[in-house]
Design a protein around this motif. Structure first.
Motif, PDB file in Angstrom:
ATOM      1  N   SER A  27      -3.376  12.342   8.707  1.00 15.04           N
ATOM      2  CA  SER A  27      -3.541  12.060   7.277  1.00 15.04           C
ATOM      3  C   SER A  27      -2.204  11.790   6.609  1.00 15.04           C
ATOM      4  CB  SER A  27      -4.239  13.241   6.586  1.00 15.04           C
ATOM      5  OG  SER A  27      -5.545  13.402   7.082  1.00 15.04           O
ATOM      6  N   ALA A  28      -1.176  12.549   7.007  1.00 13.14           N
ATOM      7  CA  ALA A  28       0.161  12.331   6.441  1.00 13.14           C
ATOM      8  C   ALA A  28       0.698  10.954   6.818  1.00 13.14           C
ATOM      9  CB  ALA A  28       1.113  13.426   6.914  1.00 13.14           C
ATOM     10  N   LYS A  30      -1.109   8.285   7.659  1.00 15.54           N
ATOM     11  CA  LYS A  30      -1.901   7.259   6.974  1.00 15.54           C
ATOM     12  C   LYS A  30      -1.540   7.174   5.498  1.00 15.54           C
ATOM     13  CE  LYS A  30      -5.966   7.251   9.985  1.00 15.54           C
ATOM     14  NZ  LYS A  30      -7.426   7.488  10.074  1.00 15.54           N
ATOM     15  N   SER A  31      -1.154   8.296   4.905  1.00 12.02           N
ATOM     16  CA  SER A  31      -0.805   8.294   3.482  1.00 12.02           C
ATOM     17  C   SER A  31       0.502   7.569   3.220  1.00 12.02           C
ATOM     18  CB  SER A  31      -0.709   9.740   2.975  1.00 12.02           C
ATOM     19  OG  SER A  31      -1.946  10.389   3.083  1.00 12.02           O
ATOM     20  N   VAL A  32       1.478   7.781   4.101  1.00 13.99           N
ATOM     21  CA  VAL A  32       2.803   7.224   3.850  1.00 13.99           C
ATOM     22  C   VAL A  32       2.934   5.787   4.363  1.00 13.99           C
ATOM     23  CG1 VAL A  32       3.946   7.936   6.000  1.00 13.99           C
ATOM     24  CG2 VAL A  32       5.253   7.876   3.861  1.00 13.99           C
ATOM     25  N   ILE A 120      -4.249   1.651  -2.065  1.00 10.94           N
ATOM     26  CA  ILE A 120      -5.225   2.741  -1.986  1.00 10.94           C
ATOM     27  C   ILE A 120      -6.085   2.623  -0.726  1.00 10.94           C
ATOM     28  CG2 ILE A 120      -7.257   3.763  -3.101  1.00 10.94           C
ATOM     29  CD1 ILE A 120      -6.025   2.931  -5.794  1.00 10.94           C
ATOM     30  N   ALA A 122      -5.345   0.874   1.986  1.00  8.09           N
ATOM     31  CA  ALA A 122      -4.533   0.558   3.170  1.00  8.09           C
ATOM     32  C   ALA A 122      -4.862  -0.826   3.726  1.00  8.09           C
ATOM     33  CB  ALA A 122      -4.707   1.623   4.249  1.00  8.09           C
TER      34      ALA A 122
END
Length: 395
Positions: A27-28, A30-32, A120, A122
């Protein structure tokens, strides 16, 4: 990896619990990843100096050639070792595209998507387009503005490095959770062993034969040190995250470790996530031909070549998320007249074996990006060194 395997065997319940660590890591990443792609591309182009080579054209050509060649290898593998499926219905709510034209249509609209929505959701194709547009516009900005953009790029990169430092813990959690799950663990693959062997075998040929051959042709050097480095540093994380998009920060770090030009890899890595999809081409081709053999449909060489082209186009339209290539299978099946109901059953089979198939596919897709970028950069360095030597001799 070893610790995750041992924990899954000794205590499945504990393994499921530590799966949280893996999910947090993915998740980290994919977020960054979206903001990293957008800022790096914009900064790289904005600070690009006139006359500075980016080598993007040969890299894009390699991406396309590699994807098409992978589809051809999958056709050959399916001809030599034909697979048949025990088709079953699925209740999954899926919405595959209806044709290659629809795939291209979706790609075009992704290119002009709202930039905020692209961040948002991706949407990396849209982020690439907006990043390039902003970078070109900022080339005419003041030096102060360019410095701000460059500092912002450095800040995002620092955060990415911080996230990647937790990769061993994240991979430990992912391995433990995957192997301890009775529904998606390796015990679920026994009924599809032959199909998995064909899929993974074709992908292994791509990684260990096709890619090294391409690197050797370009650099005239032993390709395997580079190939194995990319498989280790990029392929292993991608295997467990099952997302080319999530692996973008990993590939950026690897390119920096290999001392490649930032103005090249900052654009080429996210672009590869969108169009360099050798593993996806293999998946689409093998599963489509498995459906063809199951239905006893004859396939000649011209049809197989056409399938390779369609699979390559579909692979380039696959999203950079887990299972992204599977929804393109009905498009390839349609050229054989296979009804959508049957094609969707093939997709269901893909999801059943997806934990292993999609993991290997993503590892091939992601590691190949860096292999091709590094090959082109090294070839350019060799060319520059030869020209410098020639100039010294002449003087």
């Amino acid at each position: 990896m070893l610790a995750g395997i041992i924990l899954a065997l000794v205590s499945p319940n504990a393994a499921q619990a530590v799966g949280l660590l893996g999910n947090l890591f993915v998740s980290a990443l994919k977020s960054v990843a979206p903001i990293l792609v957008f800022i790096l591309v914009a900064s790289s182009i904005a600070n690009h100096k006139q006359g500075q080579k980016t080598n993007m054209r040969p890299i894009v050509v390699l991406y396309l050639i590699g994807t098409f060649a992978a589809a051809l290898i999958a056709v050959l593998g399916s001809f030599l070792f034909p697979s048949k499926l025990l088709l079953a219905t699925t209740n999954a709510s899926l919405s595959p595209p209806g044709s290659v034209i629809e795939v291209l249509h979706a790609v075009l609209f992704k290119m002009v998507d709202n930039p905020i929505r692209a961040l948002i959701e991706a949407n990396y194709i849209g982020l690439l387009v907006w990043g390039i547009a902003l970078g070109v516009a900022l080339r005419h900005a003041s030096d102060t503005t360019k410095t701000v953009v460059s500092d912002l790029s450095y800040g995002i990169t620092f955060i990415v490095r911080l996230v990647i430092r937790f990769a061993p813990i994240g991979i430990f959690g992912l391995v433990a959770a995957t192997l301890s799950d009775p529904e998606t663990g390796f015990s679920a693959f026994r009924g599809y062993a032959h199909l998995l062997m064909v899929l993974i075998g074709c992908m292994a040929v791509v990684a260990l034969v096709l890619n090294p051959l391409i690197v050797f042709i370009i650099t005239r050097q032993n390709p395997y040190p580079l190939v194995f480095t990319c498989l280790r540093d990029s392929g292993i994380p991608a295997f467990f995250t099952r997302s080319s998009a999530a692996n973008i920060p990993v590939n950026m770090t690897l390119c920096k470790k290999l001392k490649l030009k930032e103005e090249t890899y900052s654009v080429a890595v996210p672009l590869g996530t969108a169009i360099n999809m050798a593993g996806a081409a293999v998946t689409i081709t093998v599963l489509t031909l498995a459906a063809v053999y199951t239905l006893n449909i004859a396939v000649d060489i011209p049809t197989a070549l056409l399938l390779s082209v369609i699979a390559s186009i579909c692979a380039c339209g696959a999203s950079g998320v887990a299972g992204g290539s599977l929804l393109l299978i009905p498009v390839a099946c349609s050229m054989f007249g296979i009804p959508n109901e049957i094609a969707m059953q093939v997709v269901a089979v893909g999801f059943i074996i997806g934990v292993l198939q999609d993991s290997v596919e993503t590892a091939i897709n992601s590691s190949t990006d860096v292999v091709f970028i590094a090959a082109v950069c090294k070839a350019e360095e060799q060319k520059e060194a030869a020209m410098a030597t020639s100039a010294v001799k002449e003087s």
